[in-house]
Design an enzyme around this catalytic site. Structure first.
Site, mmCIF file in Angstrom:
data_model
loop_
_atom_site.group_PDB
_atom_site.id
_atom_site.type_symbol
_atom_site.label_atom_id
_atom_site.label_comp_id
_atom_site.label_asym_id
_atom_site.label_seq_id
_atom_site.Cartn_x
_atom_site.Cartn_y
_atom_site.Cartn_z
ATOM 1 C CE LYS A 12 29.047 42.492 62.092
ATOM 2 N NZ LYS A 12 27.863 42.655 62.216
ATOM 3 C CG ASP B 12 27.327 45.685 57.948
ATOM 4 O OD1 ASP B 12 27.626 45.809 56.661
ATOM 5 O OD2 ASP B 12 27.253 46.468 58.846
#
Ligand code: SF4
Length: 221
Positions: free
Chosen positions: A127, A145
């Site tokens: 991420k 997220d």
């Protein structure tokens, strides 16, 4: 791989409307340099951008070009003190120092424009690498997220059981190519300000007529 439950036409419509709703969406983590963005994204894991900004802003105001060298000079203990209000601060301080040292030793203090090199850094996962590659180097990537995951699942773009990686893969298929550089920010803003976790503001939502969860949720009004 989770199946997309809505048609390609509806997908396009969703992203066209998100583009119009959030034309100024951008990364809300304070930073002046590539290094500062990488540091801020690392610290933002499992906490809010607001709390990261609160911790880093005084450092960046004092030293607008706060660099990996400055962080090494500051040392782990002092840096920990500066970020202690953030969740997982001890681990994050340790990783940040290790990351800064590797940047200095291997990359001349520069943030690499390369997924493998980024993911070799302590505390940098997929991420974080996606955010850095997208925000700093405009790679057509989506960092999933909590906001992006929630919005994608509510819209039926990914199944409710999908892992974050599966959500990312589903979005990469669903989003028209021309939107891939910007869509990450639109989804975050949508999740942060309208499709809120506890009380989605469906009556204010520009895609309520397409969203399969619209009828199952109530607005904050
Ligand atoms: S209609 Fe409601 S649940 Fe659907 S995307 Fe909009 S805010 Fe989220």
């Amino acid at each position: 791989m989770p199946k997309i439950k809505i048609s390609k036409q509806k997908c396009t419509e969703i992203f066209e409307r998100l583009a119009k709703t959030w034309p100024h969406a951008k990364c809300e983590l304070v930073h002046n340099t590539h290094f500062q963005l990488l540091l801020a994204v690392m610290l933002s894991a499992q906490t809010t951008d607001k709390s990261v900004n609160k911790a880093l802003e005084p450092l960046f105001i004092k030293k607008p070009h706060f660099s990996s060298k400055d962080l090494i000079k500051m040392g782990e203990d002092k840096f920990y003190e500066a970020i202690r209000q953030i969740g997982l601060a001890p681990t994050k301080a340790k990783n940040a120092l290790a990351m800064a040292k590797i940047l200095e030793e291997k990359h001349g203090g520069m943030v690499p424009n390369d997924r493998d090199l980024l993911e070799e850094l302590p505390g940098v996962g997929r991420k974080t690498a996606n955010v850095v590659l997208n925000v700093l180097f405009q790679h057509p990537l989506i960092a999933v997220d909590t906001h992006v995951e929630r919005v994608a699942k509510r819209l039926g773009l990914a199944s409710s059981e999908a892992s974050r990686l599966e959500v990312e893969e589903a979005l990469m298929k669903a989003v028209p190519e021309k939107y891939l550089v910007d869509v990450h920010h639109w989804l975050i803003f949508h999740g942060r300000y309208l499709c809120i976790a506890r009380k989605p503001r469906c009556l204010d939502c520009p895609i309520q007529d397409i969203c399969p969860k619209r009828l199952l949720t109530s607005s904050s009004r």
